[in-house]
Design a protein around this motif. Structure first.
Motif, PDB file in Angstrom:
ATOM      1  N   LEU A 201      14.563  16.771 -14.208  1.00 34.90           N
ATOM      2  CA  LEU A 201      14.854  18.020 -15.595  1.00 34.90           C
ATOM      3  C   LEU A 201      15.595  17.548 -16.207  1.00 34.90           C
ATOM      4  N   ALA A 202      16.651  16.942 -15.809  1.00 34.57           N
ATOM      5  CA  ALA A 202      18.054  16.163 -16.619  1.00 34.57           C
ATOM      6  C   ALA A 202      18.143  14.991 -16.799  1.00 34.57           C
ATOM      7  N   GLY A 203      16.368  13.804 -16.809  1.00 36.37           N
ATOM      8  CA  GLY A 203      15.756  12.478 -17.135  1.00 36.37           C
ATOM      9  C   GLY A 203      17.086  11.351 -16.011  1.00 36.37           C
ATOM     10  N   ALA A 204      16.772  12.016 -15.082  1.00 34.52           N
ATOM     11  CA  ALA A 204      16.961  10.669 -13.695  1.00 34.52           C
ATOM     12  C   ALA A 204      17.112   9.243 -14.478  1.00 34.52           C
ATOM     13  N   ASN A 205      16.875   8.454 -14.410  1.00 34.92           N
ATOM     14  CA  ASN A 205      16.292   6.583 -14.425  1.00 34.92           C
ATOM     15  C   ASN A 205      16.507   6.468 -12.873  1.00 34.92           C
ATOM     16  N   PRO A 206      15.054   5.796 -12.579  1.00 31.04           N
ATOM     17  CA  PRO A 206      14.767   6.076 -11.063  1.00 31.04           C
ATOM     18  C   PRO A 206      15.436   5.395  -9.703  1.00 31.04           C
ATOM     19  N   LYS A 207      16.650   4.251 -10.410  1.00 40.27           N
ATOM     20  CA  LYS A 207      17.973   4.481  -9.519  1.00 40.27           C
ATOM     21  C   LYS A 207      18.530   5.629  -8.745  1.00 40.27           C
ATOM     22  N   GLN A 208      18.848   6.565  -9.440  1.00 40.98           N
ATOM     23  CA  GLN A 208      19.308   7.575  -9.856  1.00 40.98           C
ATOM     24  C   GLN A 208      18.495   8.573  -8.558  1.00 40.98           C
ATOM     25  N   GLU A 213      17.198  11.903  -3.513  1.00 46.42           N
ATOM     26  CA  GLU A 213      16.717  11.118  -3.081  1.00 46.42           C
ATOM     27  C   GLU A 213      16.804  11.149  -1.335  1.00 46.42           C
ATOM     28  N   LYS A 214      17.922   9.955  -0.847  1.00 47.38           N
ATOM     29  CA  LYS A 214      18.346   9.657  -0.304  1.00 47.38           C
ATOM     30  C   LYS A 214      19.726  10.746   0.030  1.00 47.38           C
ATOM     31  N   PHE A 215      20.446  10.828  -1.146  1.00 42.18           N
ATOM     32  CA  PHE A 215      20.986  12.002  -0.493  1.00 42.18           C
ATOM     33  C   PHE A 215      20.822  13.057   0.048  1.00 42.18           C
ATOM     34  N   GLY A 216      19.812  13.926  -0.453  1.00 45.97           N
ATOM     35  CA  GLY A 216      18.938  14.893   0.060  1.00 45.97           C
ATOM     36  C   GLY A 216      18.792  15.148   1.370  1.00 45.97           C
ATOM     37  N   ASN A 268      28.418  13.404  10.115  1.00 45.53           N
ATOM     38  CA  ASN A 268      29.493  13.311   9.840  1.00 45.53           C
ATOM     39  C   ASN A 268      28.826  11.480   8.723  1.00 45.53           C
ATOM     40  N   GLU A 269      28.639  11.234   9.334  1.00 46.40           N
ATOM     41  CA  GLU A 269      27.932   9.450   9.270  1.00 46.40           C
ATOM     42  C   GLU A 269      26.694   9.533   8.147  1.00 46.40           C
ATOM     43  N   LEU A 270      25.967  11.061   8.192  1.00 47.58           N
ATOM     44  CA  LEU A 270      24.610  11.373   6.897  1.00 47.58           C
ATOM     45  C   LEU A 270      25.578  11.280   5.643  1.00 47.58           C
ATOM     46  N   VAL A 271      26.429  12.421   6.061  1.00 45.29           N
ATOM     47  CA  VAL A 271      27.296  13.016   4.885  1.00 45.29           C
ATOM     48  C   VAL A 271      27.740  11.651   3.812  1.00 45.29           C
ATOM     49  N   GLU A 272      28.371  10.934   4.840  1.00 43.14           N
ATOM     50  CA  GLU A 272      29.395   9.670   3.969  1.00 43.14           C
ATOM     51  C   GLU A 272      27.956   9.241   3.252  1.00 43.14           C
ATOM     52  N   GLN A 273      26.927   8.505   3.957  1.00 44.98           N
ATOM     53  CA  GLN A 273      26.101   7.299   3.469  1.00 44.98           C
ATOM     54  C   GLN A 273      25.154   8.305   2.341  1.00 44.98           C
ATOM     55  N   GLY A 274      24.824   9.859   2.192  1.00 46.98           N
ATOM     56  CA  GLY A 274      24.303   9.866   1.139  1.00 46.98           C
ATOM     57  C   GLY A 274      25.434  10.543   0.241  1.00 46.98           C
ATOM     58  N   LYS A 275      26.461  10.127   0.114  1.00 41.18           N
ATOM     59  CA  LYS A 275      27.375  10.506  -0.972  1.00 41.18           C
ATOM     60  C   LYS A 275      27.648   9.107  -1.553  1.00 41.18           C
ATOM     61  N   ILE A 278      25.062   8.310  -4.086  1.00 39.65           N
ATOM     62  CA  ILE A 278      25.292   8.889  -5.506  1.00 39.65           C
ATOM     63  C   ILE A 278      26.010   8.345  -6.204  1.00 39.65           C
ATOM     64  N   ILE A 279      27.202   7.777  -5.255  1.00 35.08           N
ATOM     65  CA  ILE A 279      28.457   7.352  -6.403  1.00 35.08           C
ATOM     66  C   ILE A 279      27.736   5.612  -6.574  1.00 35.08           C
ATOM     67  N   ASN A 280      27.185   5.240  -6.074  1.00 32.35           N
ATOM     68  CA  ASN A 280      26.435   3.744  -5.893  1.00 32.35           C
ATOM     69  C   ASN A 280      25.753   3.550  -7.171  1.00 32.35           C
ATOM     70  N   ALA A 281      24.531   4.743  -7.833  1.00 32.20           N
ATOM     71  CA  ALA A 281      23.317   4.893  -8.827  1.00 32.20           C
ATOM     72  C   ALA A 281      24.660   5.806 -10.085  1.00 32.20           C
ATOM     73  N   GLY A 282      25.213   5.970  -9.747  1.00 25.51           N
ATOM     74  CA  GLY A 282      26.565   5.779 -11.320  1.00 25.51           C
ATOM     75  C   GLY A 282      26.205   6.711 -12.094  1.00 25.51           C
ATOM     76  N   PHE A 283      26.535   8.171 -11.131  1.00 22.29           N
ATOM     77  CA  PHE A 283      26.188   9.507 -12.087  1.00 22.29           C
ATOM     78  C   PHE A 283      27.467   9.712 -12.879  1.00 22.29           C
ATOM     79  N   PRO A 284      27.167  10.224 -14.152  1.00 16.60           N
ATOM     80  CA  PRO A 284      28.469  10.484 -15.040  1.00 16.60           C
ATOM     81  C   PRO A 284      29.149  11.263 -14.640  1.00 16.60           C
ATOM     82  N   TYR A 285      29.133  12.436 -13.928  1.00 25.67           N
ATOM     83  CA  TYR A 285      29.261  13.941 -13.262  1.00 25.67           C
ATOM     84  C   TYR A 285      29.385  14.286 -11.756  1.00 25.67           C
ATOM     85  N   SER A 286      29.546  13.130 -10.966  1.00 26.63           N
ATOM     86  CA  SER A 286      28.968  13.913  -9.585  1.00 26.63           C
ATOM     87  C   SER A 286      29.726  14.053  -8.684  1.00 26.63           C
ATOM     88  N   ALA A 287      31.105  14.752  -9.417  1.00 21.41           N
ATOM     89  CA  ALA A 287      32.119  15.017  -7.988  1.00 21.41           C
ATOM     90  C   ALA A 287      31.708  16.479  -7.801  1.00 21.41           C
TER      91      ALA A 287
END
Lengths: 301, 301
Positions: A201-208, A213-216, A268-275, A278-287
């Motif tokens: 919906l927000a026009g994410a690029n393939p990396k995002q 997907e991984k985060f989810g 906890n490991e799953l959550v950390e890797q998921g986060k 997201i951090i690596n893919a560079g989202f403007p407002y991911s907090a």
């Protein structure tokens, strides 16, 4: 601004928004048998965390997209989630009388109507998705990507497949991989859909999109492990269902295979890797999105 | 050329084409629990007239469109029809052990799996529709029109609504209008969808779409009246189910209200008016479509 709200305020605000929209999600002018409409709305408005639509809106916000145009799709995923609960609760399936402290759909409207209102909610979810195009002019190609993802992630290779494996697994799971298959498809797939749909919906690029997907996948599995743990040690009143209900049904859960401590560590490991994805893919407002991941492992119901 | 085939040859050829496509309609590489896949395919390949996909292809041909690109949508409508039969046959619904002379899905795979394979087929229908865009490059806007029509005509304001009204009507219908509501939604809506989808796929103009809708409504109701009549007077072997099964269930049918003769007259009138709508809208190649309408009232099973 929204980032200054506490997570609790953020969740409350989103729940209020989503429930107001769900209330209007079946056109009043449609000629629908009254009991069918009532039965659909009974379960659709029966509360719950609204976690899937909230994750979708948070994904849209992370990309600075329009949350307004995401509303029909956010409603759609809640319709799919709701139908799956109605059908899961049926006597032929889990045979549950209560859900979130309320009578299940078939206890109120009868089995036949519960089957039909589940079918109707599932079908209506696709109508709702199309409204993102019809009302908010989201490009048709993006909406078709969403329709396709939903049909796959909620269908035989997704949520329904997970449910079928779960049912068959009741005769006895012997490997952790089998349980992970069930959790992944029964729970993660619809969470993955929610996040990817936000991305589309927000026009994410393939990396995002890949990161969403991984985060989810990761937070979905973490969510389900947490569910298994809460079911063993949680507080009955907060959960709204009898504690140890899985154990009583002799259901194999994550802690059954690896114990509670290792389950918590895995979560906890799953959550950390998921986060991190997201951090690596560079989202403007991911907090907020990252905060939601933490919320999932810290929740107590 | 196709217009030189008899209607029988035409139908046989289309059934063969559709069944070959249905056989391939669930991707083999998808990781789906084996029993779920089997259960879906059991009902999808259990025979039947394949009337809805055939009407869709005939509508495409009437507009000189590409029948190849219509295949995924033709498969989709058969998936929806099949799921509705699986759920209708459940013990909580009509409780039927046989369908087309074969054991019903839940008699073979159990109730839980029958519910799930119905859900999976319903969901997969939308995946199949999207493939018209993905594989055959049908414009995204047209495919979204089809997704929207399917979600409405198969959903609460359509087929599921008709089914809900039918169930409730088992406690006693008192007016012909109630029965017509049930027949229209339970049967006509999916036929209307098939014809309109054919129109969308082949780029029908608004007048042609409207004619396809009227034609579908009329032949759908005629089809259902014929079903009611055949159930009273038909030959058990040809029908593949016990004759008078509706009567035994004390089900109110069209002849119950107006008698067999008036039912036949109504049926013929509906078909004639439906055909006239097609003729008036100016389709380049409508002969086969008109012939199918006649076939519906002349069939004996």
């Amino acid at each position: 601004m929204s980032t200054e709200m506490t997570i609790k305020q953020y969740l409350d605000q989103k729940v209020e928004l989503i429930e107001a929209e769900l209330l209007e999600s079946i056109p009043g002018i449609w000629n629908i048998p009254e009991t069918l409409r009532e039965s659909m709305m009974y379960s659709l408005m029966a509360g719950g965390k609204r976690l899937r639509p909230i994750l979708m809106l948070a994904a849209v916000e992370a990309l600075n997209g329009s949350t307004e145009s995401a509303i029909p799709v956010a409603c759609a995923v809640e319709m799919i989630h709701t139908y799956s609960l109605i059908h899961d609760d049926l006597p032929a399936m889990d045979d549950d009388d209560y859900r979130r402290g309320k009578l299940t759909n078939h206890k109120v409207y009868g089995e036949a109507m519960a089957i039909l209102s589940g079918d109707a909610l599932l079908t209506h979810a696709f109508y709702s998705v199309v409204q993102a195009y019809r009302i908010y002019e989201v490009p048709a190609e993006r909406v078709l990507d969403i329709v396709e993802d939903l049909s796959r992630l909620a269908g035989a290779p997704g949520m329904v497949g997970g449910q079928a494996a779960d049912m068959q697994g009741e005769q006895g799971l012997t490997r952790l991989e089998e349980l992970e298959y069930i959790h992944t498809h029964k729970t993660s797939d619809l969470i993955v859909f929610s996040l990817k749909a936000g991305g589309h919906l927000a026009g994410a690029n393939p990396k995002q999109l890949q990161a969403l997907e991984k985060f989810g996948y990761n937070i979905g599995l973490a969510f389900q492990i947490q569910d298994d743990i809460l079911d063993l040690i949680g507080d009955e009143k907060k959960l709204g269902k009898p504690v140890k209900s899985d154990e009583k049904q002799q259901k194999v859960t994550y802690p059954y295979f690896v114990g509670i401590e290792a389950s918590q560590a895995k979560m906890n490991e799953l959550v950390e890797q998921g986060k991190q994805a997201i951090i690596n893919a560079g989202f403007p407002y991911s907090a907020r999105l990252l905060e939601l991941a933490d919320f999932i492992v810290q929740r107590d119901r």
